[in-house]
Design an enzyme around this catalytic site. Structure first.
Site, PDB file in Angstrom:
ATOM      1  N   ASP A 150      24.917 -16.604  16.663  1.00  0.00           N
ATOM      2  CA  ASP A 150      23.526 -16.240  16.979  1.00  0.00           C
ATOM      3  C   ASP A 150      22.778 -16.099  15.666  1.00  0.00           C
ATOM      4  O   ASP A 150      23.388 -15.946  14.595  1.00  0.00           O
ATOM      5  CB  ASP A 150      23.463 -14.920  17.764  1.00  0.00           C
ATOM      6  CG  ASP A 150      22.032 -14.533  18.135  1.00  0.00           C
ATOM      7  OD1 ASP A 150      21.223 -15.430  18.432  1.00  0.00           O
ATOM      8  OD2 ASP A 150      21.709 -13.333  18.136  1.00  0.00           O
ATOM      9  N   SER A 151      21.457 -16.093  15.764  1.00  0.00           N
ATOM     10  CA  SER A 151      20.653 -15.847  14.566  1.00  0.00           C
ATOM     11  C   SER A 151      20.828 -14.409  14.078  1.00  0.00           C
ATOM     12  O   SER A 151      20.550 -14.120  12.921  1.00  0.00           O
ATOM     13  CB  SER A 151      19.179 -16.113  14.876  1.00  0.00           C
ATOM     14  OG  SER A 151      18.780 -15.328  15.979  1.00  0.00           O
ATOM     15  N   CYS A 160      22.740 -18.005  21.414  1.00  0.00           N
ATOM     16  CA  CYS A 160      21.338 -17.854  21.006  1.00  0.00           C
ATOM     17  C   CYS A 160      20.547 -18.842  21.853  1.00  0.00           C
ATOM     18  O   CYS A 160      20.819 -20.050  21.822  1.00  0.00           O
ATOM     19  CB  CYS A 160      21.196 -18.192  19.526  1.00  0.00           C
ATOM     20  SG  CYS A 160      19.489 -18.250  18.944  1.00  0.00           S
ATOM     21  N   ASN A 161      19.612 -18.320  22.636  1.00  0.00           N
ATOM     22  CA  ASN A 161      18.826 -19.209  23.494  1.00  0.00           C
ATOM     23  C   ASN A 161      17.984 -20.177  22.677  1.00  0.00           C
ATOM     24  O   ASN A 161      17.822 -21.341  23.040  1.00  0.00           O
ATOM     25  CB  ASN A 161      17.909 -18.382  24.399  1.00  0.00           C
ATOM     26  CG  ASN A 161      18.675 -17.660  25.480  1.00  0.00           C
ATOM     27  OD1 ASN A 161      18.795 -18.139  26.588  1.00  0.00           O
ATOM     28  ND2 ASN A 161      19.230 -16.499  25.158  1.00  0.00           N
ATOM     29  N   THR A 162      17.445 -19.682  21.550  1.00  0.00           N
ATOM     30  CA  THR A 162      16.559 -20.516  20.745  1.00  0.00           C
ATOM     31  C   THR A 162      17.332 -21.708  20.178  1.00  0.00           C
ATOM     32  O   THR A 162      16.884 -22.859  20.264  1.00  0.00           O
ATOM     33  CB  THR A 162      15.925 -19.692  19.611  1.00  0.00           C
ATOM     34  OG1 THR A 162      15.349 -18.508  20.182  1.00  0.00           O
ATOM     35  CG2 THR A 162      14.854 -20.475  18.881  1.00  0.00           C
ATOM     36  N   GLU A 180      15.884  -5.575  16.692  1.00  0.00           N
ATOM     37  CA  GLU A 180      16.575  -5.602  15.391  1.00  0.00           C
ATOM     38  C   GLU A 180      16.344  -4.287  14.626  1.00  0.00           C
ATOM     39  O   GLU A 180      17.177  -3.872  13.827  1.00  0.00           O
ATOM     40  CB  GLU A 180      16.058  -6.777  14.542  1.00  0.00           C
ATOM     41  CG  GLU A 180      16.488  -8.145  15.046  1.00  0.00           C
ATOM     42  CD  GLU A 180      17.893  -8.539  14.613  1.00  0.00           C
ATOM     43  OE1 GLU A 180      18.306  -8.167  13.514  1.00  0.00           O
ATOM     44  OE2 GLU A 180      18.585  -9.208  15.410  1.00  0.00           O
ATOM     45  N   CYS A 203      16.768 -14.550  26.030  1.00  0.00           N
ATOM     46  CA  CYS A 203      17.032 -14.313  24.611  1.00  0.00           C
ATOM     47  C   CYS A 203      18.171 -13.310  24.572  1.00  0.00           C
ATOM     48  O   CYS A 203      18.144 -12.313  25.318  1.00  0.00           O
ATOM     49  CB  CYS A 203      15.793 -13.743  23.935  1.00  0.00           C
ATOM     50  SG  CYS A 203      16.087 -13.165  22.239  1.00  0.00           S
ATOM     51  N   HIS A 214      18.925 -11.117  22.595  1.00  0.00           N
ATOM     52  CA  HIS A 214      18.570  -9.762  22.145  1.00  0.00           C
ATOM     53  C   HIS A 214      18.124  -8.871  23.317  1.00  0.00           C
ATOM     54  O   HIS A 214      18.178  -7.653  23.227  1.00  0.00           O
ATOM     55  CB  HIS A 214      17.425  -9.806  21.137  1.00  0.00           C
ATOM     56  CG  HIS A 214      17.845 -10.171  19.758  1.00  0.00           C
ATOM     57  ND1 HIS A 214      18.342 -11.406  19.433  1.00  0.00           N
ATOM     58  CD2 HIS A 214      17.842  -9.448  18.610  1.00  0.00           C
ATOM     59  CE1 HIS A 214      18.610 -11.448  18.143  1.00  0.00           C
ATOM     60  NE2 HIS A 214      18.320 -10.271  17.617  1.00  0.00           N
TER      61      HIS A 214
HETATM   62  N1  DGL Z   1      18.809 -14.155  19.973  1.00  0.00           N
HETATM   63  C1  DGL Z   1      17.958 -15.308  19.847  1.00  0.00           C
HETATM   64  C2  DGL Z   1      17.789 -15.977  21.207  1.00  0.00           C
HETATM   65  O1  DGL Z   1      18.620 -15.793  22.095  1.00  0.00           O
HETATM   66  C3  DGL Z   1      16.590 -15.083  19.273  1.00  0.00           C
HETATM   67  C4  DGL Z   1      16.462 -14.334  18.005  1.00  0.00           C
HETATM   68  C5  DGL Z   1      15.582 -15.038  16.993  1.00  0.00           C
HETATM   69  O2  DGL Z   1      14.367 -15.219  17.212  1.00  0.00           O
HETATM   70  O3  DGL Z   1      16.148 -15.413  15.989  1.00  0.00           O
HETATM   71  O4  DGL Z   1      16.855 -16.707  21.405  1.00  0.00           O
END
Ligand code: DGL
Length: 266
Positions: free
Chosen positions: A7-8, A70-72, A147, A185, A187
């Protein structure tokens, strides 16, 4: 079997948590690209570059299967990652859409996600393939609030109220009858209780963590570890390991004792 989870930031630890429940005897290597977060505000080319270098790092650590938690990155870079690594790669958009399909009766799905995920319309496309209609909304302030660890914080409560009120009003104006909201997401599961409190009880909140873990468990056979060799868990971050340990423990639901700092460049 060594499963790489990426993940990011910390959000993917919610997916790792579900994986540990389902597949406790696998080895795991987790990377949070915390120095380059947020991905959700960046272009497809940049997200793909960051995600591919992160995926390659996990392969170098011995990962034999990658979960893009990570969805993004799943929305913008899944094909680029698959092209770059020699192991199976699973993203969380498809598993999230499967979970939405299993939950909905009306066929109208709400999705909250980062700006980049929403602009990609990856959820809308995945839902359309399942004969569902997705109404997507970007909630860019939520990742920084999570975060920061501001989970039960008045600012987060107010921001969530504004986003969710807008989402419900706009989807009603479109004539939709949603009964499912996807946390698009990784998070956002940390805010799940706060989100559920602000939605009508007719809307079920789902995230892709459990659905992802179930799919991984269904496709892998993990041999029992040797009695004298407990499964390995390694954690890597590209920024402050102290912060990763502190916040990561919250996301994972268990202590993270050791995190290694790595440099993947800019
Ligand atoms: N956790 C990331 C997601 O699922 C998003 C966090 C980011 O913007 O880096 O999209």
């Amino acid at each position: 079997m060594n499963i790489g989870v990426f993940d990011s930031g910390f959000g993917g630890l919610t997916v790792l948590r579900a994986l540990l429940d389902r597949l406790p005897t696998a080895d795991y290597v987790y990377l949070g690209d915390t120095a380059r977060l947020p991905y959700g505000a960046k272009s497809r080319a940049t997200v793909a570059r960051y995600a591919v270098s992160s995926a390659r790092f996990l392969i170098d650590q011995g990962a034999e299967y990658l979960v893009i938690a990570c969805n993004t990155a799943s929305a913008l870079a899944l094909d680029a990652i698959r092209d770059a690594v020699p192991v199976p790669v699973l993203g969380v958009i498809e598993t999230g859409a499967n979970a939405a399909q299993a939950s909905t009766k009306t066929g109208d799905i709400l999705v909250i996600a980062t700006a980049a995920t929403v602009e990609s319309h990856a959820y809308a496309a995945a839902c359309r393939e399942r004969d569902l209609h997705a109404y997507e909304k970007a909630c860019p302030l939520l990742v920084p609030l999570v975060e920061e660890g501001w989970i039960d914080h008045p600012v987060t409560e107010e921001v969530l109220k504004i986003y969710l009120d807008e989402l419900l009003e706009d989807s009603a104006r479109e004539g939709l009858n949603p009964d499912t909201l996807v946390l698009g997401c990784t998070h956002y599961p940390l805010l799940r209780a706060n989100i559920e409190r602000k939605l009508p009880s007719t809307i079920k909140v789902i995230d892709s963590a459990d659905a992802t873990a179930t799919q991984v468990a269904g496709s892998l056979t993990i041999p029992a570890p040797e009695a004298d060799q407990p499964p390995e868990r390694s954690f890597y971050a590209t920024d402050s390991v102290q912060k990763f340990r502190k916040l990561g423990t919250r996301f994972l639901g268990q202590p993270i004792d050791y995190v290694q700092l790595i440099d993947l460049g800019g």
